[in-house]
Scaffold this motif. Structure first.
Motif, PDB file in Angstrom:
ATOM      1  N   VAL A  96       0.698  -1.661  -0.287  1.00  0.00           N
ATOM      2  CA  VAL A  96      -0.523  -0.238   0.158  1.00  0.00           C
ATOM      3  C   VAL A  96       1.048   1.192   0.104  1.00  0.00           C
ATOM      4  O   VAL A  96       0.546   2.334  -0.784  1.00  0.00           O
ATOM      5  N   LEU A  97       2.132   1.431   0.599  1.00  0.00           N
ATOM      6  CA  LEU A  97       2.518   2.367   1.057  1.00  0.00           C
ATOM      7  C   LEU A  97       3.879   2.095  -0.363  1.00  0.00           C
ATOM      8  O   LEU A  97       3.786   3.969  -1.015  1.00  0.00           O
ATOM      9  N   GLY A  98       3.794   1.918  -1.141  1.00  0.00           N
ATOM     10  CA  GLY A  98       4.273   1.650  -2.170  1.00  0.00           C
ATOM     11  C   GLY A  98       3.929   1.972  -2.763  1.00  0.00           C
ATOM     12  O   GLY A  98       4.411   2.809  -4.652  1.00  0.00           O
ATOM     13  N   GLN A  99       2.165   1.525  -3.423  1.00  0.00           N
ATOM     14  CA  GLN A  99       0.958   2.084  -4.200  1.00  0.00           C
ATOM     15  C   GLN A  99       1.299   3.708  -4.410  1.00  0.00           C
ATOM     16  O   GLN A  99       0.903   4.825  -5.126  1.00  0.00           O
ATOM     17  N   LEU A 100       1.059   4.303  -2.960  1.00  0.00           N
ATOM     18  CA  LEU A 100       1.120   5.502  -2.482  1.00  0.00           C
ATOM     19  C   LEU A 100       2.239   6.086  -3.121  1.00  0.00           C
ATOM     20  O   LEU A 100       1.769   7.383  -3.748  1.00  0.00           O
ATOM     21  N   ALA A 101       3.495   5.982  -2.402  1.00  0.00           N
ATOM     22  CA  ALA A 101       4.936   7.239  -3.764  1.00  0.00           C
ATOM     23  C   ALA A 101       4.971   7.120  -4.685  1.00  0.00           C
ATOM     24  O   ALA A 101       4.692   7.918  -5.343  1.00  0.00           O
ATOM     25  N   LYS A 126       0.748   0.513 -10.958  1.00  0.00           N
ATOM     26  CA  LYS A 126      -0.016  -0.601  -9.906  1.00  0.00           C
ATOM     27  C   LYS A 126       0.774  -2.129 -10.417  1.00  0.00           C
ATOM     28  O   LYS A 126       0.938  -3.625 -10.055  1.00  0.00           O
ATOM     29  N   LEU A 127       0.085  -2.071 -12.006  1.00  0.00           N
ATOM     30  CA  LEU A 127       0.300  -3.450 -13.062  1.00  0.00           C
ATOM     31  C   LEU A 127       2.110  -3.720 -13.073  1.00  0.00           C
ATOM     32  O   LEU A 127       2.061  -5.147 -12.402  1.00  0.00           O
ATOM     33  N   ALA A 128       2.326  -2.734 -13.306  1.00  0.00           N
ATOM     34  CA  ALA A 128       3.640  -2.851 -12.923  1.00  0.00           C
ATOM     35  C   ALA A 128       4.429  -3.152 -11.933  1.00  0.00           C
ATOM     36  O   ALA A 128       5.459  -4.058 -11.773  1.00  0.00           O
ATOM     37  N   LEU A 129       4.059  -2.835 -10.669  1.00  0.00           N
ATOM     38  CA  LEU A 129       4.531  -2.623  -9.239  1.00  0.00           C
ATOM     39  C   LEU A 129       4.230  -4.076  -9.287  1.00  0.00           C
ATOM     40  O   LEU A 129       4.784  -5.150  -8.632  1.00  0.00           O
ATOM     41  N   ASP A 130       3.197  -4.887  -9.258  1.00  0.00           N
ATOM     42  CA  ASP A 130       2.457  -6.494  -9.103  1.00  0.00           C
ATOM     43  C   ASP A 130       3.225  -7.149 -10.150  1.00  0.00           C
ATOM     44  O   ASP A 130       3.308  -8.669 -10.672  1.00  0.00           O
ATOM     45  N   GLN A 131       4.526  -7.075 -11.241  1.00  0.00           N
ATOM     46  CA  GLN A 131       5.177  -7.328 -12.258  1.00  0.00           C
ATOM     47  C   GLN A 131       4.458  -8.025 -13.341  1.00  0.00           C
ATOM     48  O   GLN A 131       4.336  -9.491 -14.348  1.00  0.00           O
ATOM     49  N   ARG A 132       3.269  -7.302 -13.697  1.00  0.00           N
ATOM     50  CA  ARG A 132       2.672  -7.259 -14.592  1.00  0.00           C
ATOM     51  C   ARG A 132       2.879  -6.483 -15.447  1.00  0.00           C
ATOM     52  O   ARG A 132       3.108  -5.314 -15.684  1.00  0.00           O
TER      53      ARG A 132
END
Length: 355
Positions: A96-101, A126-132
């Protein structure tokens, strides 16, 4: 149509300064040749980049557009965590904190980048953060292509598309309409490559108004091939870091970065001024120790012209005081530790010379 003789710099201007919104047809150069020539240009940080790709068999415009969108999304995923040319999301995680950043970074980017849609960018990151892959659902195709192009290059993207084989294998009208669709609805520069100009008849007559046949000037080297095989996408020009689409450059750079002795010595993809007045672009350079590392693949250096050019380059670099170490791509792929030990040996040799 007679061929237009062009220099390396003028090839770059033809492609990178082409007018957005319309299709420019170029003949006489294939994608591999054009890609390696443009990759040798010393582009400014805010210059447009060229993405070299190709379309394969497609019977409809929708199928061809989907093909291109997939290629753009794959490229953006491989560039991650650096998007929009120079904006890094490396400090963001998928919690969550990473997505907010990441969302905060997107908001700042949207304030600086014209046409960037924050809703798309937040969903894509958000997709890239999930490696998608950043394929955001329910986004119009023209919006998705334009936003992915911005993620790859905020300063403009020239899509250089090898279209000849697709036109020969499938529905040429669908390919031509796809090229026009991309140019008109995304405002990308679109360059369509053909080995020879197609006939001035439907459907090709729609895109042949400013077509040019290019002939590389005599003496311009075409053998230094930094790009991978021609069936993959390639982004050029690239300077200052390992190419994000090249595993061959990424692997030794990561190994060097993790080595306590060698970590801060080498810069990647830099130009060197030689005493002969040439400015070759080298894979890795340790400036203080005047040492160069070149990564060679048989496919790009396994012919007579490339063999001769490599030796001439080495001659100019050695004449300018540089020690040159050449490593085979296969060696780096199979045993990067052994490659690093070779680098260490030459570093120690160079250090002995500068004491």
């Amino acid at each position: 149509m007679a061929g237009e003789i062009v220099t390396q710099d003028s090839i770059g201007r033809v492609v990178l300064n082409a007018t957005p919104g319309k299709v420019l047809v170029l003949a006489g150069l294939d994608g591999a040749m054009l890609g390696r020539v443009i990759d040798q240009l010393e582009a400014k940080p805010d210059s447009r980049r060229a993405l070299f790709t190709r379309l394969s068999r497609a019977q409809t415009t929708d199928a061809a557009v989907q093909q291109l969108t997939e290629q753009l999304a794959d490229t953006a995923q491989r560039l991650w965590p650096v998007w929009f040319t120079d904006i890094s999301f490396a400090g963001c995680r998928s919690d969550v904190l990473g997505q907010l950043a990441a969302s905060a970074i997107v908001r700042r980017a949207a304030a600086d980048i014209n046409d960037l849609q924050m809703t798309w960018a937040e969903a894509a990151t958000k997709l890239a953060l999930d490696q998608r892959r950043p394929r955001v659902r329910n986004v119009p195709a023209e919006v998705e292509v334009a936003q992915l192009a911005l993620a790859i290059s905020r300063h403009g993207l020239a899509l250089v598309i090898d279209a000849e084989q697709a036109c020969a294998d499938s529905n040429p009208a669908a390919i031509v309409y796809t090229l026009e669709w991309i140019a008109q609805l995304t405002q990308c520069v679109v360059v369509a490559l053909f080995r020879a100009l197609p006939p001035h008849q439907p459907p090709f007559d729609r895109i042949l108004y400013d077509a040019r046949v290019l002939v590389v000037e005599e003496g311009l080297d075409q053998t230094e091939i930094p790009a991978p095989s021609t069936d993959t996408v390639w982004l050029a020009p690239w300077m200052g870091s390992p190419h994000p689409l090249s595993e061959t450059e990424q692997r030794p750079e990561k190994a060097l970065r993790g080595d306590q002795e060698l970590a801060r010595l080498f810069d990647c993809n830099q130009f060197i001024e030689t005493v002969r007045g040439s400015r070759p672009k080298v894979d890795f350079v340790w400036t203080q120790g005047r040492m160069v590392i070149e990564l060679d693949g048989y496919g790009s250096h396994g012919n007579r012209a490339a063999f001769m050019y490599d030796r001439h380059r080495d001659y100019e670099l050695m004449l300018s005081g540089y020690t040159v170490l050449r490593l085979a791509n296969d060696e780096v792929a199979q045993d990067v530790g052994k490659a690093v030990e070779k680098i260490r040996d030459i570093v120690q040799l160079c250090r002995g010379r500068i004491k």
